[in-house]
Design a protein around this motif. Sequence first.
Motif, mmCIF file in Angstrom:
data_model
loop_
_atom_site.group_PDB
_atom_site.id
_atom_site.type_symbol
_atom_site.label_atom_id
_atom_site.label_comp_id
_atom_site.label_asym_id
_atom_site.label_seq_id
_atom_site.Cartn_x
_atom_site.Cartn_y
_atom_site.Cartn_z
ATOM 1 N N SER A 49 0.836 -1.188 0.000
ATOM 2 C CA SER A 49 0.000 0.000 0.000
ATOM 3 C C SER A 49 0.886 1.258 0.000
ATOM 4 O O SER A 49 2.063 1.196 0.324
ATOM 5 C CB SER A 49 -0.919 0.016 1.210
ATOM 6 O OG SER A 49 -0.158 0.104 2.393
ATOM 7 N N GLN A 50 0.275 2.358 -0.426
ATOM 8 C CA GLN A 50 1.017 3.596 -0.543
ATOM 9 C C GLN A 50 0.827 4.460 0.697
ATOM 10 O O GLN A 50 -0.251 4.505 1.272
ATOM 11 C CB GLN A 50 0.546 4.383 -1.765
ATOM 12 C CG GLN A 50 0.714 3.649 -3.079
ATOM 13 C CD GLN A 50 -0.389 2.648 -3.320
ATOM 14 O OE1 GLN A 50 -1.495 2.798 -2.808
ATOM 15 N NE2 GLN A 50 -0.082 1.605 -4.073
ATOM 16 N N THR A 51 1.884 5.123 1.109
ATOM 17 C CA THR A 51 1.794 6.062 2.220
ATOM 18 C C THR A 51 2.547 7.335 1.867
ATOM 19 O O THR A 51 3.498 7.293 1.081
ATOM 20 C CB THR A 51 2.364 5.484 3.515
ATOM 21 O OG1 THR A 51 3.710 5.055 3.284
ATOM 22 C CG2 THR A 51 1.547 4.314 4.022
ATOM 23 N N ILE A 52 2.117 8.417 2.460
ATOM 24 C CA ILE A 52 2.760 9.704 2.238
ATOM 25 C C ILE A 52 3.119 10.312 3.577
ATOM 26 O O ILE A 52 2.300 10.315 4.498
ATOM 27 C CB ILE A 52 1.867 10.643 1.391
ATOM 28 C CG1 ILE A 52 2.540 12.010 1.201
ATOM 29 C CG2 ILE A 52 0.481 10.773 1.966
ATOM 30 C CD1 ILE A 52 1.830 12.888 0.169
ATOM 31 N N HIS A 53 4.340 10.784 3.685
ATOM 32 C CA HIS A 53 4.848 11.337 4.935
ATOM 33 C C HIS A 53 5.225 12.793 4.754
ATOM 34 O O HIS A 53 5.739 13.179 3.693
ATOM 35 C CB HIS A 53 6.090 10.561 5.396
ATOM 36 C CG HIS A 53 5.873 9.092 5.548
ATOM 37 N ND1 HIS A 53 5.278 8.545 6.656
ATOM 38 C CD2 HIS A 53 6.184 8.062 4.721
ATOM 39 C CE1 HIS A 53 5.235 7.229 6.512
ATOM 40 N NE2 HIS A 53 5.766 6.905 5.352
ATOM 41 N N GLN A 54 4.989 13.565 5.789
ATOM 42 C CA GLN A 54 5.438 14.950 5.808
ATOM 43 C C GLN A 54 6.109 15.221 7.142
ATOM 44 O O GLN A 54 5.641 14.770 8.185
ATOM 45 C CB GLN A 54 4.259 15.926 5.659
ATOM 46 C CG GLN A 54 3.672 16.004 4.290
ATOM 47 C CD GLN A 54 2.626 17.090 4.205
ATOM 48 O OE1 GLN A 54 1.455 16.827 3.997
ATOM 49 N NE2 GLN A 54 3.065 18.344 4.352
ATOM 50 N N TRP A 55 7.193 15.984 7.074
ATOM 51 C CA TRP A 55 7.802 16.437 8.318
ATOM 52 C C TRP A 55 8.509 17.767 8.115
ATOM 53 O O TRP A 55 8.884 18.096 7.010
ATOM 54 C CB TRP A 55 8.758 15.401 8.915
ATOM 55 C CG TRP A 55 9.926 15.026 8.109
ATOM 56 C CD1 TRP A 55 11.145 15.615 8.054
ATOM 57 C CD2 TRP A 55 9.987 13.903 7.225
ATOM 58 N NE1 TRP A 55 11.949 14.952 7.205
ATOM 59 C CE2 TRP A 55 11.278 13.888 6.676
ATOM 60 C CE3 TRP A 55 9.068 12.910 6.839
ATOM 61 C CZ2 TRP A 55 11.675 12.918 5.772
ATOM 62 C CZ3 TRP A 55 9.474 11.956 5.943
ATOM 63 C CH2 TRP A 55 10.760 11.973 5.414
#
Lengths: 115, 113
Positions: B1-7
């Motif tokens: 599955s696809q995930t998107i991260h921000q920091w």
Amino acid sequence: KQEVTQIPAALSVPEGENLVLNCSFTDSAIYNLQWFRQDPGKGLTSLLLIQSSQREQTSGRLNASLDKSSGRSTLYIAASQPGDSATYLCAVSLFTTSGTYKYIFGTGTRLKVLA
Amino acid sequence: SQTIHQWPATLVQPVGSPLSLECTVEGTSNPNLYWYRQAAGRGLQLLFYSVGIGQISSEVPQNLSASRPQDRQFILSSKKLLLSDSGFYLCAWRYSGGADTQYFGPGTRLTVL
């Protein structure tokens, strides 16, 4: 220039009511229209996507319609619940010269469903 | 599955300081990537989008820039922050080809003092 407007800006209803959120756009040359939900301080979650050739889409208690020629879409929420409280955003997609699609968002309708 | 991260998730910066926000996507290749800003009480404003490494399209002339050094990495930068840069910054991706949905990251809350 494409502009997307949402009415009303805010809405407060008692639990159980059926309600309609409105979205209008100025340029009918869109590829699709999406409705999103945003909880406070969170990202967006897609609710429904309507391709430009379609008239409506349904998911559970949600129904979205699209009238491309008049530049209008409505999101119908049946039997509203307190958990539906959020900001609802509509967005239209436009093809770009870069070979992808960009999205123009409306300013949103802030919904509060009272228990 | 696809995930998107921000920091980072939240950031407080003084006026005139530099900025670097990072967005990464996992589980897909060659995504189209987008940066948005949401000012208090306003809708989402598209800032930049990218169809590939090094390819950046700018929507609004402003104090910000974007870069895509790797296929699944999108960076938003500023050399000198302004008070008006405060807001909620959202990164999003979509599959290249086809006008389907965008998937949004959790966002970064930036406050410039």
